[in-house]
Write an enzyme that holds these catalytic residues in place. Sequence first.
Site, PDB file in Angstrom:
ATOM      1  CD1 TRP A  36      -2.685   1.594   0.452  1.00 50.42           C
ATOM      2  CD2 TRP A  36      -2.013   1.891   2.563  1.00 50.42           C
ATOM      3  NE1 TRP A  36      -3.406   2.628   0.968  1.00 50.42           N
ATOM      4  CE2 TRP A  36      -3.006   2.841   2.260  1.00 50.42           C
ATOM      5  CE3 TRP A  36      -1.446   1.889   3.837  1.00 50.42           C
ATOM      6  CZ2 TRP A  36      -3.454   3.779   3.184  1.00 50.42           C
ATOM      7  CZ3 TRP A  36      -1.887   2.815   4.752  1.00 50.42           C
ATOM      8  CH2 TRP A  36      -2.877   3.745   4.434  1.00 50.42           C
ATOM      9  CG  ASP A  41      -1.837  -2.407   7.694  1.00 49.11           C
ATOM     10  OD1 ASP A  41      -2.857  -2.251   8.389  1.00 49.11           O
ATOM     11  OD2 ASP A  41      -1.581  -1.706   6.690  1.00 49.11           O
ATOM     12  CB  ALA A 100      -6.667  -2.208   6.560  1.00 49.04           C
ATOM     13  CE  LYS A 115      -9.823   0.792   4.253  1.00 45.32           C
ATOM     14  NZ  LYS A 115      -9.498   1.609   3.129  1.00 45.32           N
TER      15      LYS A 115
HETATM   16  C1  LIG Z   1      -3.259  -1.882   3.798  1.00 50.95           C
HETATM   17  C2  LIG Z   1      -3.912  -0.702   4.448  1.00 50.95           C
HETATM   18  N1  LIG Z   1      -3.538  -0.375   5.696  1.00 50.95           N
HETATM   19  C3  LIG Z   1      -4.072   0.668   6.332  1.00 50.95           C
HETATM   20  C4  LIG Z   1      -5.034   1.446   5.731  1.00 50.95           C
HETATM   21  C5  LIG Z   1      -5.552   2.640   6.484  1.00 50.95           C
HETATM   22  O1  LIG Z   1      -6.881   2.602   6.759  1.00 50.95           O
HETATM   23  P1  LIG Z   1      -7.630   3.814   7.444  1.00 50.95           P
HETATM   24  O2  LIG Z   1      -8.479   4.432   6.404  1.00 50.95           O
HETATM   25  O3  LIG Z   1      -8.390   3.169   8.549  1.00 50.95           O
HETATM   26  O4  LIG Z   1      -6.599   4.760   7.973  1.00 50.95           O
HETATM   27  C6  LIG Z   1      -5.460   1.146   4.439  1.00 50.95           C
HETATM   28  C7  LIG Z   1      -6.451   1.981   3.770  1.00 50.95           C
HETATM   29  O5  LIG Z   1      -6.620   2.018   2.586  1.00 50.95           O
HETATM   30  C8  LIG Z   1      -4.880   0.030   3.790  1.00 50.95           C
HETATM   31  O6  LIG Z   1      -5.256  -0.315   2.557  1.00 50.95           O
END
Ligand SMILES: Cc1ncc(COP(=O)(O)O)c(C=O)c1O
Length: 404
Positions: A142, A223, A225, A258
């Site tokens: 990401w 991570d 999410a 999400k």
């Molecule tokens: C892999 C990953 N980690 C963390 C996040 C962060 O999410 P948040 O919107 O809760 O900050 C995202 C959001 O797109 C993501 O795709």
Amino acid sequence: MLDQPTATAPNGGAQFFDALGDVTSDSLLALIAMANADPRPDKIDVGVGVYRDGAGNTPILRAVKAAERQLWETQETKSYIGGFGDRRYTELLRPIVLGRHAADDRIVGLHTPGGCGALSLGFKLIATAHPDAKVLVGTPTWPNHIPVIGAAGLKIAEYPYYDRLETRIRFDAMMAALNGASVGDVALLHGCCHNPTGADLDEGQWAQVVEVVARQGLIPFVDIAYQGLGRGFAEDAAGLHLLLDACDEVILSQSCDKNFGVYRDRVGSLFIKTARADQSKRAMDHVVQIAREMWSMPPDHGAAAVRIVLEDPALRSDWDAEVGEMRDRVNRIRGRIAAADPRLAYIGEQFGMFSMLPLTVEQVRGLRESHAIYMADSGRFNVIGMADGAIDRFIAAIVEAMNG
Ligand SMILES: Cc1ncc(COP(=O)(O)O)c(C=O)c1O
């Protein structure tokens, strides 16, 4: 009457903010702006990472709406909530995120402003303990991971993760990189629904990754999410749980944005596991101090709504059903795309909101210009970014692009 100050008078010497160069903005944010500005009514925006239903909307979940109503009626104060945020919210997440490790008192959690807040705090904690630490990051990952780690002042090294043209995980190369890592290196891993590739490690691969992480003395930073949007809540956290079985020290950033559809409310959490409960508590005291310097305390509203959903059996079961509906829709669309052309079959074996198409940047830009289809230059697209009525047109356009 006093003289008006001249608008151009510098406070001192040169204009202070002239020192700022141009920002290279996050390319995904630029893509969203471009899609918004496109006047074509049939445009398809599969760049932005939000769930869309059959009608193309990103709805507020029923359970969340009901919880917000309750909150509005019952909340009696908006006084400060404190550095840990909503402690009950974090408690209620434990069985979902930590599974069989929920009662482990060496794991301490804290409510954060979204997954981004959790990532930022986790990496800053690492930098507080070990300013010279190196973070191993899969390629691709990401895109926001890199600046967040950089902002903590940590070094970054890449490990190969996915071959976009071959559409498969580069598992041997990944293992070789992890095997060559040093004690105390941090390994960033996606818990599930890998963003941007959709390619998740299978059970056997997770077992091998866990073995090398434990053997090499690496610190896993997971991570997660998109829990619940891949295979199911327990299945999506299975790799994380294996890591918790094998490692005394684990960092975990989590997002509810999400799976509760509360993106703009910024709801996440950070969990830290160390070898001893008192050490975990001390680590969290540092995290609270770091947060104090940045945003002081997390926003309350979204986490309060999540707490109400998780505390109320009827809302909880409605939320489970809604996540199931979202997951089924993701997997149904994946199946439809996969069935359209043998070159797209891999999309049916991937998970979560994203996959990558084996297209060149020119082909991606061609889709934008000729078909008003917006996806990242990398070929990453949001599988559930389009309404039902747009799916056939999307498939036809990408097959045409692949045919050159
Ligand atoms: C892999 C990953 N980690 C963390 C996040 C962060 O999410 P948040 O919107 O809760 O900050 C995202 C959001 O797109 C993501 O795709």
